[in-house]
Design an enzyme around this catalytic site. Structure first.
Site, PDB file in Angstrom:
ATOM      1  CG  HIS A 135      -1.950  -1.072   1.200  1.00  0.00           C
ATOM      2  ND1 HIS A 135      -3.286  -0.818   1.007  1.00  0.00           N
ATOM      3  CD2 HIS A 135      -1.839  -2.405   1.289  1.00  0.00           C
ATOM      4  CE1 HIS A 135      -3.951  -1.967   0.998  1.00  0.00           C
ATOM      5  NE2 HIS A 135      -3.095  -2.946   1.172  1.00  0.00           N
ATOM      6  CG  ASP A 183      -5.390   2.083   1.117  1.00  0.00           C
ATOM      7  OD1 ASP A 183      -6.380   1.443   0.697  1.00  0.00           O
ATOM      8  OD2 ASP A 183      -4.225   1.656   1.078  1.00  0.00           O
TER       9      ASP A 183
END
Ligand code: UDP
Length: 482
Positions: free
Chosen positions: A22, A123
């Site tokens: 990520h 995110d």
């Protein structure tokens, strides 16, 4: 304060989910925005920030971008580590829950930050960020870290349930076709669904953990490219009207740096583990396309038995291999010690080379690499696509089950070995990929690599999408200050 015509650049806060897969792409996006003159604050949980500092001079790399700063959320979290492969879904669910306790600290950062934040890119896994941002009135553009095919399937879960196609009724049901995900009616089986769907009970909280984090939004950033996922992007746009497809991010960044500085100045930054570069020297001494690269990413874990099946499969294939065996990637015994068998600790004799962490982008681009045995993480998949390297997929969790189905059935870039871990199958697939079916795969990987590279050149779809994103952030900033 009017900003039109003034030189005050917009200020973007970027907040990735806490994991190598990520943080890496968001760092690349941060660098792309920095290159375009935007001011970036990169926010991390403390434990991720500490890891970044440990293995890379991350702060030095970004000082060249005026106004760039790293910030962290103090926490008591640590790198999530599963004891057993089947614990992965619970670990992720637990992590999502624990992140939510940071809402108050996040709110303080958003309100007090100087200069003020014009826009957040966060995110999609962290729904709480979107809620806090809404409370303090700062616009958020969600960043979806998974593939579009997986994200679209997650969004379709209510439809699959309504059609009675979920839950899965045990192992014997795994090859049943799922017919209710638009665009995938003919090839999606139960076993290909994102792992959160592998439940026997519709009330299992794992089933809805990802959908619960998903927020409706006008806009959405995806690290894919149009030519790869066009048929899925089409229905997705009915839910998110403004989609920025800016992948593969590492290739986009590389291309931008090259065009701005007229020289190749890109170096990959995947810094949560210490990179062992000796494998590049080893690769330099191998024949073209003779080596299979083996890596299962930054989180996946396997049992000792699975490790041995891979080991014997690789050895018996008689092909050369470079294998990443990351710390904490094999189940531990009762004393908490990883069960890596002696044969492997001694290292393979001639054919193989083992490291704890490799410079993966560089490895995949190396002329000695002929195939990739991978867990189908979305970053790894995209990196392999750009490098034109065919794959054997052994997906472990999350979107990987979907990615591997698309790699094998839709894009024809390799083979899917999901739910099987047997030395004979490993041996056969390695030989198919590296020799027997090589020509067939190389044709499609070369074509897709060309499309990927085209998407990031000037005028290409990903390059244009990035420009639209930057322009839209600038407009947002002007609106907020007028
Ligand atoms: N990676 C790396 N060295 C390794 C193994 C992986 O740099 O030895 C990088 C890889 O290039 C990719 C990331 O770690 O960018 C893994 O992300 P992915 O989405 O593939 O899988 P995850 O780790 O999230 O499961």
């Amino acid at each position: 304060m009017k900003q039109q015509g003034s030189i005050i650049p917009p200020h973007v806060l970027i907040f990735p989910g806490p994991g190598q897969g990520h943080v890496n792409p968001m760092l690349k996006l941060a660098e792309l925005l920095g290159l375009s003159g935007l001011k970036v604050t990169f926010l991390n949980f403390q434990f991720i920030h500490d890891q970044l500092l440990l293995h890379a001079d991350i702060e030095a790399r970004f000082t060249k971008y005026p106004g760039f700063q790293f910030k962290k959320i103090p926490d008591r979290m640590s790198v999530p580590r599963a004891e057993r492969p089947e614990d992965m879904a619970d670990i992720i669910k637990d992590l999502i829950e624990r992140m939510k306790t940071s809402s108050k600290t996040l709110k303080k950062i958003l309100v007090e930050n100087s200069p003020p934040i014009d826009c957040i890119i966060a995110d999609m896994l962290m729904g709480f960020v979107h809620d806090v941002a809404k409370e303090v009135g700062i616009p958020v553009i969600p960043f979806e870290n998974a593939s579009s095919c997986s994200f679209w399937t997650v969004l379709s879960i209510p439809r699959i349930i309504a059609a009675g196609e979920l839950p899965i009724k045990g192992n014997q049901d795994m090859d049943r076709l799922i017919t209710t995900v638009p665009g995938m009616e003919t090839f999606l089986r139960c076993r290909d669904l994102p792992t959160c769907c592998r439940v026997n009970d519709l009330a299992d909280p794992k089933l809805l953990m990802i959908t619960n984090e998903t927020r409706e939004s006008q806009a959405l950033i995806l690290k894919t490219f149009e030519d790869l996922e066009a048929p899925i992007l089409c229905p997705l746009r009915t839910r998110y009207p403004k989609i920025y497809t800016i992948g593969p991010l590492h290739e986009l960044l590389k291309t931008k740096l090259r065009s701005i500085k007229k020289q190749e100045s890109y170096s990959s930054l995947n810094p949560l583990w210490e990179v062992d570069r000796t494998c590049i020297t080893w690769l330099d001494n191998q024949a073209s396309h003779s080596v299979l690269y083996v890596s299962f990413g930054s989180i996946a874990i396997m049992t000792r038995e699975q490790l041995m099946e891979f080991w014997y499969g690789l050895e018996n294939s008689k092909k050369k291999f470079l294998w990443v065996i990351r710390p904490y990637s094999v189940t531990t015994n009762d004393d908490g010690v990883e069960e890596i068998p002696e044969e492997l600790q001694e290292g393979p004799k001639e054919r193989g080379y083992i490291v704890k962490w490799a410079p993966q982008e560089e490895v995949l681009a190396h002329k000695a690499i002929g195939g990739f045995l991978a867990h189908s993480g979305w970053n790894s998949t995209l990196e392999s696509i750009v490098a034109g390297v065919p794959m054997i997929c052994w997906p472990c969790f999350g979107d990987q089950q979907m990615n591997s189905r698309f790699v094998s059935e839709v894009w024809k870039l390799g083979m899917d070995m999901k739910d099987v871990c047997d030395r004979k199958v490993v041996e056969k697939m390695v030989n198919d990929l590296m020799v027997d079916r090589r020509e067939e795969f190389v044709k499609s990987t070369a074509r897709m690599a060309e499309l990927a590279r085209k998407s990031v050149t000037e005028g290409g779809s990903s390059s244009c999408s990035l420009e639209h994103l930057i322009q839209d952030i600038k407009s947002m900033s002007i609106d907020r200050h007028s």
